[in-house]
Design a protein around this motif. Structure first.
Motif, PDB file in Angstrom:
ATOM      1  N   ILE A 151       0.830  -1.203   0.000  1.00 51.48           N
ATOM      2  CA  ILE A 151       0.000   0.000   0.000  1.00 51.48           C
ATOM      3  C   ILE A 151       0.868   1.258   0.000  1.00 51.48           C
ATOM      4  N   GLU A 152       2.125   1.130   0.358  1.00 53.80           N
ATOM      5  CA  GLU A 152       3.002   2.297   0.351  1.00 53.80           C
ATOM      6  C   GLU A 152       3.501   2.644  -1.037  1.00 53.80           C
TER       7      GLU A 152
ATOM      8  N   LYS B 289       1.321 -14.431   3.728  1.00 54.72           N
ATOM      9  CA  LYS B 289       0.343 -13.461   4.210  1.00 54.72           C
ATOM     10  C   LYS B 289      -0.853 -13.410   3.256  1.00 54.72           C
TER      11      LYS B 289
ATOM     12  N   ALA C 162      -0.397   6.773   3.903  1.00 52.83           N
ATOM     13  CA  ALA C 162      -0.144   5.447   3.345  1.00 52.83           C
ATOM     14  C   ALA C 162       0.810   4.691   4.260  1.00 52.83           C
ATOM     15  N   GLU C 163       1.821   5.387   4.730  1.00 46.52           N
ATOM     16  CA  GLU C 163       2.792   4.756   5.623  1.00 46.52           C
ATOM     17  C   GLU C 163       2.128   4.357   6.946  1.00 46.52           C
TER      18      GLU C 163
ATOM     19  N   VAL D  40      -1.068   3.752   7.453  1.00 51.85           N
ATOM     20  CA  VAL D  40      -2.012   2.662   7.215  1.00 51.85           C
ATOM     21  C   VAL D  40      -1.270   1.343   7.121  1.00 51.85           C
ATOM     22  N   ARG D  41      -0.156   1.387   6.446  1.00 54.08           N
ATOM     23  CA  ARG D  41       0.613   0.176   6.282  1.00 54.08           C
ATOM     24  C   ARG D  41       1.094  -0.378   7.609  1.00 54.08           C
TER      25      ARG D  41
ATOM     26  N   GLU E 114      -1.910  -1.635   9.604  1.00 55.32           N
ATOM     27  CA  GLU E 114      -2.422  -2.903   9.074  1.00 55.32           C
ATOM     28  C   GLU E 114      -1.571  -4.052   9.581  1.00 55.32           C
ATOM     29  N   ASP E 115      -0.275  -3.864   9.547  1.00 56.29           N
ATOM     30  CA  ASP E 115       0.655  -4.866  10.055  1.00 56.29           C
ATOM     31  C   ASP E 115       0.351  -5.218  11.503  1.00 56.29           C
TER      32      ASP E 115
ATOM     33  N   ARG F 279       5.608   5.446  11.552  1.00 57.46           N
ATOM     34  CA  ARG F 279       5.363   4.029  11.794  1.00 57.46           C
ATOM     35  C   ARG F 279       5.170   3.740  13.270  1.00 57.46           C
TER      36      ARG F 279
END
Lengths: 347, 347
Positions: A81-82, A115, B87-88, B90-91, B94-95, B301
């Motif tokens: 997504i990045e 994943k 985006a960063e 969200v990523r 999500e992780d 992050r």
DNA sequence: CTGAAAGCGCTTACAG
DNA sequence: CTGAAAGCGCTTACAG
């Protein structure tokens, strides 16, 4: 008109039965009002609406989905997504899905096939309405299992083998060819290629387009495969530029291109004087860097919107045969590849 | 060991009752096996597992969620998924969510308060476990309604008023101050500021930090508010550079900075000779543009991961009081603001 | 136009 | 260790 105390505190934890009691009607009537069914008297309708407001009632979508056998959710599975390429696609898809009253579940697989596999299983459990996927692993058996269950699948950006899936793909072969042809036309003969992973179609086809064009011109292709990441692009570029005769460099995606540019700068190679540079993808920064970068652009938004349309055509029963949409890339020439600006140097 | 024909074709549409029949046990036992409850005989367990495999059975998560009263889904609401900053985030989120066995529902509000409102309502219906939100509209009554329902909320990047929500916020005031102080230290006196929208804390606080620092130095602040978009940044920069005495420019986020750079280039202003440039945010392209851009970076992050942790602490009952985490920005000096490289010019 | 009742596919006390 | 049964909160034929 009941003068009841709230059968439930108005904290939003009310259920349909509470609304029914409060409004003095049956739950069936409440349900009908909430779902916009026409056959409800206006008096009842009004009392239901008032009760809903007073109790701050919100229907439980889990129950509704279970009963209706439809979750009204589309999942979008991307590998990163990045990557602005996917961020743009996700954004456009979310818009299109939202407009149809559905939700978009985002799954980021991180180019990790494990994943991805886990996610596909979860999506099956979730009974999502459909899946749009840019597969990290196009051979994942989970893809077939989803289709077995009748969940429509659209391969986005990267094809999958199963013929039952729809697909929205760029003409990657042509992208590789166009980039290469452009540099050859500028008089370059020693053109190298930073390729994506061979496990993806985007990786393979763009490379194939490059190799094909080189061979047709009786030139020796030279490429390095890398992951679609910044650092990998930097490393691959370093390897290819070791050979100082390289005068043209093509990079297969935007993230690797950023890395390659970093390498060129670090090694003090001038663009385009020492090395002409072309990248596939067109992130917003192509004309912010110095010099602006020649790019091979793809209509990502349109592609994402098309993927959503294909999915809903299926969901709405408008189509049962699978369909494959192919999109062309466009070459946008900028300074990074303008050999003609320096006519003195010819291969 | 039943020799039954499959009670259901092995196409994955099997239900728990099919598995039970096939394995010759009750649905309760099947459920226990699937949920890893210890109290199941190994013979039964084995037969259940085999039946699950043979029927390609996947439990229906809607039913499970309805029964368990928990959807094991976290929603992340951002204003623009195309903004690399989000985006960063969200990523990373999500992780972190995925690692805990939950899913991440992505909601893109497009800086549109209507869309945000609709989404918050949907999330309430969806019975999501928790919400992480960078609000487009921090005054949205839907936020309070979610909290009323007992759904934990974490404000990310942008604060909200409700004291019941947790928050993970950067020290935006300090970011504005640091950027300004840096340029003043370089000897600039005429520093302008491209601000984000006043409706967001990130917009307001960064601007306030700038204005505060200017005033303390007895200098007149000059700013233009714009949306956090590329084009708006370009436009705002044009307006501010109309005054040719401007020798320093600060831009409040990465997208607007890209636009502002485009303007500087279009107008032929040299960086840093004509205009020293500082941006808040640190996208990967800061050192790809020419010259590399001085940035005020945020540990996105870590912030996103922290937001997820705050949420799960609540969900796991480890904490009931609300918590607010503040993160510091860091100044990374690069060539775009290096006045010292040109000692001849002094304001 | 309206209500009583069945049922979506699970989980979980309860009882044995 | 195991099963019968209730129930999560809705929707939707069915009947009136």
């Amino acid at each position: 008109m009941s003068e009841n105390v709230f059968s439930q505190a108005p904290d939003g934890r009310a259920h349909i039965t509470d609304v029914a009691t409060h409004a003095g009607v049956s739950v069936a009537t409440v349900s009908r009002v909430l779902n916009g069914r026409p056959s409800v008297g206006s008096a009842s309708r009004e009392r239901v609406l008032r009760a809903v407001a007073e109790l701050n009632y919100r229907p439980n979508r889990l129950a509704r989905s279970l009963r209706r056998q439809s979750a009204e959710t589309v999942a979008m599975v991307v590998s990163d997504i990045e990557n602005p390429h996917f961020a743009e696609a996700v954004r456009a898809a979310e818009d299109a899905v939202y407009q149809r009253g559905y939700r978009l579940l985002l799954c980021n697989t991180d180019e990790d096939s494990g994943k991805q596999q886990t996610y596909l299983d979860v999506l099956a459990e979730e009974r999502v309405s459909g899946v749009i996927i840019a597969p990290s692993d196009p051979t994942d058996p989970g893809l077939g299992r989803l289709l077995d269950r009748g969940i429509p699948l659209v391969a986005f950006d990267r094809a999958i083998a199963d013929v039952r899936a729809d697909a929205v793909i760029g003409d990657n072969l042509d992208a590789g060819r166009a980039a290469t042809a452009h540099l050859l036309e500028q008089g370059h003969t020693n053109v190298a290629f930073v390729s994506g992973p061979a496990s993806t179609v985007t990786g393979r086809d763009r490379l194939a387009g490059y190799e094909d064009t080189m061979r047709r011109a009786n030139l020796a292709p030279r490429s390095v495969c890398a992951a679609f990441r910044i650092e990998d692009g930097a490393r691959a570029a370093r390897a290819l530029l070791d050979d100082h005769s390289t005068t043209g460099l093509i990079v297969a995606n935007n993230l690797m291109a950023a890395g390659a540019l970093r390498t060129l700068r670090a090694e003090g190679r001038k663009i385009p004087e020492d090395v002409a540079f072309v990248m596939i993808d067109e992130p917003f920064w192509v004309d912010l860097v110095e010099p602006p970068v020649t790019s091979i652009a793809q209509p990502i938004r349109v592609m994402a919107t098309s993927a959503v349309r294909l999915l809903f055509d299926r969901l709405n029963g408008l189509r049962t045969d699978s369909q494959r949409l192919s999109f062309q890339f466009e070459l946008h020439v900028r300074e990074s590849s303008q050999r003609s600006l320096f006519p003195g140097k010819t291969g």
